[in-house]
Enzyme design. Structure first.
Site, PDB file in Angstrom:
ATOM      1  N   SER A  66      -6.068 -14.008 -18.993  1.00  0.00           N
ATOM      2  CA  SER A  66      -6.095 -12.958 -18.103  1.00  0.00           C
ATOM      3  C   SER A  66      -6.259 -13.193 -16.538  1.00  0.00           C
ATOM      4  CB  SER A  66      -7.404 -12.172 -18.635  1.00  0.00           C
ATOM      5  OG  SER A  66      -7.716 -10.938 -18.022  1.00  0.00           O
ATOM      6  N   ASP A 123      -3.456  -7.719 -12.791  1.00  0.00           N
ATOM      7  CA  ASP A 123      -3.826  -9.397 -13.302  1.00  0.00           C
ATOM      8  C   ASP A 123      -2.974  -9.877 -13.814  1.00  0.00           C
ATOM      9  OD1 ASP A 123      -4.565  -7.940 -15.443  1.00  0.00           O
ATOM     10  OD2 ASP A 123      -6.173  -9.064 -15.862  1.00  0.00           O
ATOM     11  N   ASP A 154      -3.658  -6.048 -17.863  1.00  0.00           N
ATOM     12  CA  ASP A 154      -4.447  -5.176 -18.449  1.00  0.00           C
ATOM     13  C   ASP A 154      -5.448  -4.524 -17.192  1.00  0.00           C
ATOM     14  OD1 ASP A 154      -6.342  -7.184 -18.215  1.00  0.00           O
ATOM     15  OD2 ASP A 154      -6.701  -6.961 -20.455  1.00  0.00           O
TER      16      ASP A 154
END
EC number: 5.4.2.10
Length: 450
Positions: free
Chosen positions: A107, A244, A248
């Site tokens: 992430s 990012d 998401d």
């Protein structure tokens, strides 16, 4: 078997340390193939199939190969998606009727980290009991299946997801006349997001679109928006959008270069639904959502509830209430009537629908919600047991809440990873907020270190 590897957002850590090694990924692929391959549905030409996607960090190639080998050895076919946003894997898992989807990503973390996230056949996170089964299967000896799986590459994955994103807006929706800067964080949206917004008519300048495996989230993207803020001002753009590394999360920057966080974006979407789409039945935030967000929704008689921090908990409460909108101040926004998980591109398009339908610049639209000052102090303690229930701490909190009345709130939250208690105070007066946070922190520190 007790949970050892899975957290609330899959498995994540520094590459080469703990569970994040190629050998572990090989065993994880085999275990996942054995468990998920037995689940009903998800057939491709009569065979079991699982999809694998990844972001742009260099270790993704190594882990993709290891997972692929483990899954094939367990007799599962593997569809390789290449670099794709996390929500794209959720969507494509449903589209291809696969048993599951696997995302290789850490992430918003730096390239040295990586992780694994699973999606079910429905495009949602795996239930806890299935993760337990996969963990238990990690102890199984690896034997070669009599019917080995095969791998195939899904060459049109990006095009499919681009069309899905565009289809989350009404027919004829256009961004013509808008000048937008996109920051794709050198991550998974680098080849997706610019095409989506250009094909909808916007004039797009894209930054953070040159991934080299090492620069994902590096001084760019939603965690480091300064580059985007500068670019918006230099380009004279109407707004900027930052994603990012795995796509998401999303944050915006207005034409003045001011950052707009997830609470403000959620408010714009809720306000748009109330005025233009027949109503907004409720919004789920988290314990950390700004109190100004709650007050602004209350003024418009839009129900609001808080969940624990984490998109899993937000989604659970959304489902329990039958609501379609929720998210976090980090920019992880879930529009459940459009997709099954947090999706930065889809959420950004919902915000732009509000901008277009209200026919107001972004900086004017955000002014309809007033963010309240928020002050947080991390109090490191010798022990945390009983601190929050201690009479002195409760008295300090009650006194602060009395001073804030109905125009603020106090939150004490233990850290999940460190011996800390986070003391957070919100209110209309920044000086009062800081003073009350300090007063409570002093009591917490005294009790926890006595």
């Amino acid at each position: 078997m007790a949970r050892q590897y899975f957290g609330t957002d899959g498995i994540r850590g520094r590459v080469g340390e703990g569970a994040i090694t190629p050998d572990f990924m090989l065993r994880l692929g085999y275990a996942a193939g054995k468990v998920l391959g037995q689940m009903a549905g998800g057939k491709r030409s009569g065979r079991r199939s699982i999809l694998i996607g990844k972001d742009t960090r260099v270790s993704g190639y190594m882990f993709e190969a290891a997972l692929e080998a483990g899954l094939i050895n367990a007799g599962v076919d593997v569809g390789l998606l290449g670099p794709m946003p996390t929500p794209a894997i959720a969507y494509l898992t449903r589209t291809f009727h696969a048993q599951a989807g696997i995302v290789i990503s850490a992430s918003h973390n730096p390239y040295q980290d990586n992780g694994i996230k699973f999606f079910s056949a429905e495009g949602s996170k795996l239930p806890d009991h299935v993760e337990h089964e996969i963990e238990a299967a990690l102890d199984l000896p690896m034997t070669t299946s009599a019917d080995l799986g095969k791998a195939w590459r899904i060459d049109d994955a990006a095009a499919r997801y681009i069309e899905f994103c565009k289809a989350s807006t009404p027919w004829g929706f256009s961004l013509e006349g808008l000048k937008i800067v996109l920051d794709c964080a050198n991550g998974a949206t680098y080849h997706i997001a610019p095409k989506v917004f250009r094909e909808l008519g916007a004039e797009v300048t894209a930054i953070g679109v040159s991934p080299d495996g090492l620069n994902i989230n590096l001084e760019c993207g939603s965690t480091k928006p300064q580059l985007l803020q500068q670019a918006v001002l230099e380009q004279g753009a109407d707004l900027g959008i930052a994603f990012d590394g795995d796509g998401d999360r999303v944050l915006f920057v207005d034409k003045r270069g001011e950052l707009i966080d997830g609470d403000q974006l959620l408010f714009m979407i809720a306000m748009h639904r109330q005025q233009f789409l027949g109503g907004c039945n409720g919004v789920v935030g988290t314990l950390m959502s700004n109190y100004g967000f709650e007050l602004a929704l209350r003024e418009r008689q839009i129900p609001f509830e808080r969940a624990k921090v984490g998109d899993r908990y937000v989604l659970e409460k959304m489902h329990a209430n039958g609501w379609s909108l929720g998210g976090e101040s980090s920019g992880h926004i879930i529009c459940a009537d459009a997709t099954t998980t947090g999706d930065g591109i889809v959420s950004a398009l919902q915000v732009l629908r509000a901008v277009c339908d209200f026919d107001e610049p972004l900086h004017e639209l955000k002014a309809r919600m007033k963010m309240l000052p928020q002050h947080m102090i991390n109090v490191r303690l010798a022990h945390r047991d009983g601190v929050l229930d201690h009479a002195d701490v409760k008295a300090a909190v009650s006194e602060a809440e009395a001073q804030l009345a109905d125009s603020g709130r106090v939150l004490l939250r233990p850290s999940g990873t460190e011996p800390l208690i986070r003391v957070m105070v919100e209110g209309r007066d920044s000086a009062q907020v800081e003073q009350l946070a300090q007063q409570i922190s002093t009591v917490v520190e005294r009790v926890g270190n006595s």
